[in-house]
Design a protein around this motif. Structure first.
Motif, PDB file in Angstrom:
ATOM      1  N   ARG A 105       0.782  -1.266   0.020  1.00 49.80           N
ATOM      2  CA  ARG A 105       0.014   0.158   0.046  1.00 49.80           C
ATOM      3  C   ARG A 105       0.742   1.129   0.050  1.00 49.80           C
ATOM      4  NH1 ARG A 105      -3.521  -1.013   5.131  1.00 49.80           N
ATOM      5  NH2 ARG A 105      -1.476  -1.693   5.665  1.00 49.80           N
ATOM      6  N   GLU A 133     -16.216   7.945  19.038  1.00 49.24           N
ATOM      7  CA  GLU A 133     -15.830   6.932  19.088  1.00 49.24           C
ATOM      8  C   GLU A 133     -14.043   6.753  19.064  1.00 49.24           C
ATOM      9  OE1 GLU A 133     -18.749   3.646  16.783  1.00 49.24           O
ATOM     10  OE2 GLU A 133     -18.814   5.724  16.092  1.00 49.24           O
ATOM     11  N   HIS A 192     -15.776   8.088  25.338  1.00 45.89           N
ATOM     12  CA  HIS A 192     -16.448   7.415  24.439  1.00 45.89           C
ATOM     13  C   HIS A 192     -18.090   7.265  24.949  1.00 45.89           C
ATOM     14  CE1 HIS A 192     -16.796   3.365  25.919  1.00 45.89           C
ATOM     15  NE2 HIS A 192     -15.434   3.584  26.352  1.00 45.89           N
ATOM     16  N   THR A 232     -29.080   1.096  16.705  1.00 49.37           N
ATOM     17  CA  THR A 232     -27.938   0.603  17.022  1.00 49.37           C
ATOM     18  C   THR A 232     -27.108   0.835  15.856  1.00 49.37           C
ATOM     19  OG1 THR A 232     -28.680  -1.211  18.195  1.00 49.37           O
ATOM     20  CG2 THR A 232     -26.538  -1.278  17.632  1.00 49.37           C
ATOM     21  N   LEU A 233     -25.890   1.480  16.046  1.00 50.25           N
ATOM     22  CA  LEU A 233     -25.114   1.909  15.002  1.00 50.25           C
ATOM     23  C   LEU A 233     -24.279   0.710  14.391  1.00 50.25           C
ATOM     24  CD1 LEU A 233     -24.269   4.764  13.975  1.00 50.25           C
ATOM     25  CD2 LEU A 233     -22.467   4.809  15.633  1.00 50.25           C
ATOM     26  N   ARG A 234     -24.481   0.578  13.147  1.00 50.27           N
ATOM     27  CA  ARG A 234     -23.781  -0.600  12.414  1.00 50.27           C
ATOM     28  C   ARG A 234     -22.173  -0.235  12.110  1.00 50.27           C
ATOM     29  NH1 ARG A 234     -26.296  -4.656  13.354  1.00 50.27           N
ATOM     30  NH2 ARG A 234     -28.426  -3.726  14.544  1.00 50.27           N
ATOM     31  N   GLY A 235     -21.618  -1.262  11.892  1.00 51.27           N
ATOM     32  CA  GLY A 235     -20.286  -0.967  11.309  1.00 51.27           C
ATOM     33  C   GLY A 235     -19.206  -0.326  12.216  1.00 51.27           C
ATOM     34  N   ASP A 236     -18.189   0.054  11.872  1.00 57.26           N
ATOM     35  CA  ASP A 236     -16.804   0.546  12.400  1.00 57.26           C
ATOM     36  C   ASP A 236     -16.834   2.218  11.745  1.00 57.26           C
ATOM     37  OD1 ASP A 236     -16.140  -1.105  14.183  1.00 57.26           O
ATOM     38  OD2 ASP A 236     -14.775  -1.912  12.793  1.00 57.26           O
ATOM     39  N   GLN A 278      -4.803  -5.366  11.345  1.00 59.15           N
ATOM     40  CA  GLN A 278      -5.479  -4.623  10.438  1.00 59.15           C
ATOM     41  C   GLN A 278      -6.996  -4.459  10.520  1.00 59.15           C
ATOM     42  OE1 GLN A 278      -4.132  -7.145   7.161  1.00 59.15           O
ATOM     43  NE2 GLN A 278      -3.084  -5.552   6.102  1.00 59.15           N
ATOM     44  N   SER A 334     -10.006  -3.391  13.421  1.00 60.54           N
ATOM     45  CA  SER A 334     -10.474  -2.615  14.663  1.00 60.54           C
ATOM     46  C   SER A 334     -10.752  -3.552  16.019  1.00 60.54           C
ATOM     47  CB  SER A 334     -11.765  -1.708  14.325  1.00 60.54           C
ATOM     48  OG  SER A 334     -12.731  -2.564  14.273  1.00 60.54           O
ATOM     49  N   MET A 387     -13.652  -5.334  15.638  1.00 59.26           N
ATOM     50  CA  MET A 387     -13.624  -6.589  14.348  1.00 59.26           C
ATOM     51  C   MET A 387     -12.853  -7.647  14.937  1.00 59.26           C
ATOM     52  SD  MET A 387     -15.551  -6.119  11.753  1.00 59.26           S
ATOM     53  CE  MET A 387     -16.891  -4.825  11.485  1.00 59.26           C
ATOM     54  N   LEU A 402     -13.916  -2.086  24.814  1.00 59.66           N
ATOM     55  CA  LEU A 402     -14.364  -1.601  23.388  1.00 59.66           C
ATOM     56  C   LEU A 402     -15.394  -0.118  23.610  1.00 59.66           C
ATOM     57  CD1 LEU A 402     -15.982  -5.183  22.105  1.00 59.66           C
ATOM     58  CD2 LEU A 402     -13.764  -3.882  21.431  1.00 59.66           C
ATOM     59  N   ILE A 423     -19.672  -0.281  19.902  1.00 61.25           N
ATOM     60  CA  ILE A 423     -19.314  -1.504  19.573  1.00 61.25           C
ATOM     61  C   ILE A 423     -19.501  -2.517  20.589  1.00 61.25           C
ATOM     62  CG2 ILE A 423     -17.203  -2.772  19.062  1.00 61.25           C
ATOM     63  CD1 ILE A 423     -17.798  -0.349  17.179  1.00 61.25           C
ATOM     64  N   GLN A 424     -19.779  -2.081  21.846  1.00 62.31           N
ATOM     65  CA  GLN A 424     -20.107  -2.972  22.802  1.00 62.31           C
ATOM     66  C   GLN A 424     -21.680  -3.198  22.711  1.00 62.31           C
ATOM     67  OE1 GLN A 424     -19.642  -2.359  27.291  1.00 62.31           O
ATOM     68  NE2 GLN A 424     -21.771  -1.377  27.122  1.00 62.31           N
ATOM     69  N   GLN A 437     -23.063  -3.363  19.738  1.00 59.48           N
ATOM     70  CA  GLN A 437     -22.923  -4.307  18.459  1.00 59.48           C
ATOM     71  C   GLN A 437     -22.410  -5.806  18.888  1.00 59.48           C
ATOM     72  OE1 GLN A 437     -20.479  -3.014  15.513  1.00 59.48           O
ATOM     73  NE2 GLN A 437     -21.325  -1.178  15.121  1.00 59.48           N
TER      74      GLN A 437
END
Lengths: 326, 329
Positions: free
Chosen positions: A23, A49, A213, A271-275, B155, B157, B160, B186, B190-191, B193
């Protein structure tokens, strides 16, 4: 605003990733033209976050990190224009408490020496006077003064965080950045440390920047909240209206994520999806994860400006409705 | 019905530099197939030692009392060794730890770490193992699972990484998943999730779960029953709704009150005074009495027995004693 202590304007910070054989190095914008003011005696929470840029902002305010662009004034002085000696003088007035007291304390240094070290560096005390002041600081943060000879590993997480707080307070600062000061602690100990921080603020007339957070944790201490996402301010405003009626969908999502100690509480289906992930588009940085009902093409084609609402609030969302107007 | 896991009188002791530590003291609980039990308490109360002893993962210095029984699916795990123990560990009972960043091997791809677990417990060829690993990554909600197979832990988070740990734990379709503070490191988003994911997986795979946390807020929406631990003992145990609606032990109430809430405005958070004493020096009488806001005279001398308040609600506190004259102290 009356009596501004910290005044940051258009603070921007880029990090360059190292890259590897696969990369190319990339430039990541950790902070993007953030304005922030903190009045004397005020506690401002910066919430978001991991990856929102909140710690980067805290470090820039203290000149622990240089901004790529923008200015920081502390009590009317341009922090980044200062040379050696005046900078040293200024550093005495602004301190930081880190998240992980175990990682931020020297494991081979007795905790009493860790608290006394800033006093020695700033030549504020020596000898018996130094010893007395360290013991006083221990008592002030609720630590038994007989613990001065102990090592960090001999203390509990809560006690170590009290050491971190005593070390920050040793030089009698005006302004303290609290960077996730309770997130590594048990719930029961979190409450103790939050109460201590409130007491110290009142007793010493401290000004705090509280980085977290978790919106539930800052609610009891903060006067104002700034919500960051990918280095940009999504929403800011006084605590009461922001928690009662969040303007930005990201603020709503952060509130919904807080666990409620009630088995019958149904979590909102927002609920928030993903990162949190970098965003290369031209629209709203939050749009890829946004759950707002009105989300549309405009969110991906036009970046919403941070605009003012009633009650000294601001939000950067095309579809934020002003609850005060209804 | 026989429970899936039946822990009876579990006692674990250590010899430390500071003396003899009674880390877990006659702890009994059971988990039915498909059920979630939450174990809640502060650091140093014996939660993790309890979990590790179920999998026999404690150091040799830890002595589990001969009267303890850990019966899983009809077999006492304490009597297993070698192959028989390996057949249970990781396959029938799997574990997820607090810090995914330190649990994953940084120099191996996540794919190879998941397939390693498969090869360890099953006869499976490389292609099938790869397909199964990708299916598992997909199951735990990792987007674009096939391309993440070759990713290294750094690679990903933190959220993940924890999903990868869960995928590894699920690889052999365990009947029981032990999750030790799975969300503590976390972000709250994320907690939420991860807790949602664990709930969904439990329903889908029909597995039981032991969820260990210091935060009652975490178990409220996830556990069927909750055991509260203090000083190496279970001090209260009840169905989740009953525990939150009608907490009997002052420690349970204190833990509930300490949670910072969005819906309650208080100038000060009700903190629990003091700290958990070391396991080498539990106080006499009730171990919580030096920190208790409702302490009675007898609490400093008399060890409270476990009072049965309802068929499945127990409290180890003198306040629950309803026998005549019991409040005279």
């Amino acid at each position: 605003m009356a009596d501004v202590l910290v005044d940051a304007r258009r603070v921007t910070r880029d990090f360059r990733s190292a890259g590897d054989i696969f990369r190319r190095p990339q430039t990541i914008r950790a902070l993007d033209r953030v304005d922030l003011t903190v009045a004397r005696g005020e506690t401002v929470a910066v919430v978001g976050e991991s990856g929102s840029g909140k710690s980067t902002l805290g470090r820039i305010l203290l000149r622990l990190l240089d901004p790529t662009d923008g200015t920081v004034n502390f009590d009317g002085v341009d922090v980044f224009a200062l040379k050696r000696e005046p900078l040293r003088q200024l550093r005495r007035r602004m301190q930081i408490v880190f998240q992980d007291p175990y990682g931020s304390l020297n494991p081979r240094m007795r905790v009493g020496d860790a608290v006394g070290e800033p006093l020695e560096i700033h030549r504020l005390a020596a000898g018996a006077d130094l010893e007395r002041r360290v013991r006083d600081l221990f008592a002030e943060v609720g630590l038994d003064p007989s613990y001065v000879g102990r090592f960090p590993h001999e203390l509990s997480g809560g006690q170590r965080q009290r050491v971190g707080i005593a070390r920050a307070l040793a030089v009698a600062p005006d302004f303290v950045v609290l960077d996730e000061p309770v997130s590594a602690l048990d719930v029961s100990v979190q409450a103790q440390v939050l109460n201590l921080l409130a007491d110290l603020r009142d007793r010493r007339s401290l000004t705090y920047l509280f980085i977290a957070h978790d919106l539930a944790v800052v609610k009891h201490l903060a006067n104002r909240v700034v919500v960051l996402y990918l280095g940009q301010v999504m929403e800011q405003g006084p605590v009461a209206p922001l928690y009662d009626a969040p303007l930005h969908p990201y603020t709503s999502a952060l509130l919904d994520a807080v666990p409620t100690p009630d088995p019958d509480a149904t979590r909102e289906q927002t609920t928030l999806r993903g990162d949190i992930a970098s965003y290369a588009g031209v629209g709203c940085v939050f749009a890829p994860r946004c759950m707002h009902q009105k989300k549309d093409d405009r969110c991906f084609s036009e970046r919403p400006a941070l605009r003012p609402f009633a009650e000294q609030r601001m939000a950067a969302c095309h579809y934020a409705d002003d609850p005060a107007k209804e | 019905m026989t429970p899936l896991l039946d822990v009876r009188d579990l006692t674990v002791e250590f010899d430390t530099a500071d003396g003899h530590a009674l880390a877990v003291d006659r702890v009994s609980f059971h988990i039915a197939a498909g059920e979630t039990l939450g174990i809640v308490g502060e650091s140093g109360c014996g939660k993790t030692v309890t979990a590790l002893s179920i999998l026999r993962l404690l150091d040799d210095e830890a002595v589990t009392s001969p009267s303890s029984a850990i019966v899983f699916d009809g077999t006492d795990i304490r009597r297993l060794d070698g192959e028989a123990l390996r057949a249970v560990r990781g396959a029938k009972i799997a574990m997820v730890f607090q810090e995914p960043g330190t649990s994953l091997n940084p120099v191996l791809t996540i794919g190879s770490q998941i397939t390693e677990a498969l090869h360890a417990h099953r006869t499976i060829d490389t292609g099938a193992a790869r397909a199964r690993a990708i299916a598992l990554l997909d199951l735990v909600g990792i987007p674009d699972a096939a391309s993440r197979f070759t990713a290294y832990p750094h690679q990903l988070s933190g959220g993940m990484q924890q999903r990868v740990m869960i995928a590894m734990a699920l690889s052999c379709e365990p009947q029981l998943l032990i999750a030790d503070e799975p969300t503590t490191a976390l972000d709250v988003t994320i907690q939420a999730q991860i807790l949602e994911l664990l709930q969904a997986l439990k329903g889908r795979l029909g597995m039981a779960m032991l969820l260990i946390t210091h935060d009652l807020g975490v178990v409220a929406g996830s556990a069927d029953r909750v055991a509260v631990m203090y000083g190496g003992q279970i001090v209260e145990q009840a169905a989740t709704r009953e525990l939150f609606r009608n907490p009997q032990h002052p420690y349970t109430r204190a833990l509930l009150d300490a949670i910072p809430r969005l819906d309650v405005v208080t100038p000060r958070l009700p903190a629990i005074a003091g700290a958990v004493p070391p396991a080498t020096a539990w106080p006499a009488g009730c171990r919580f009495h030096p920190r208790c806001s409702q302490v009675l005279d007898r609490c400093s001398t008399d060890v409270p027995p476990t009072f049965v308040l309802a068929p499945s609600h127990f409290s180890r506190c003198w306040l629950a004693d309803t026998s005549p004259g019991s409040r005279d102290g």
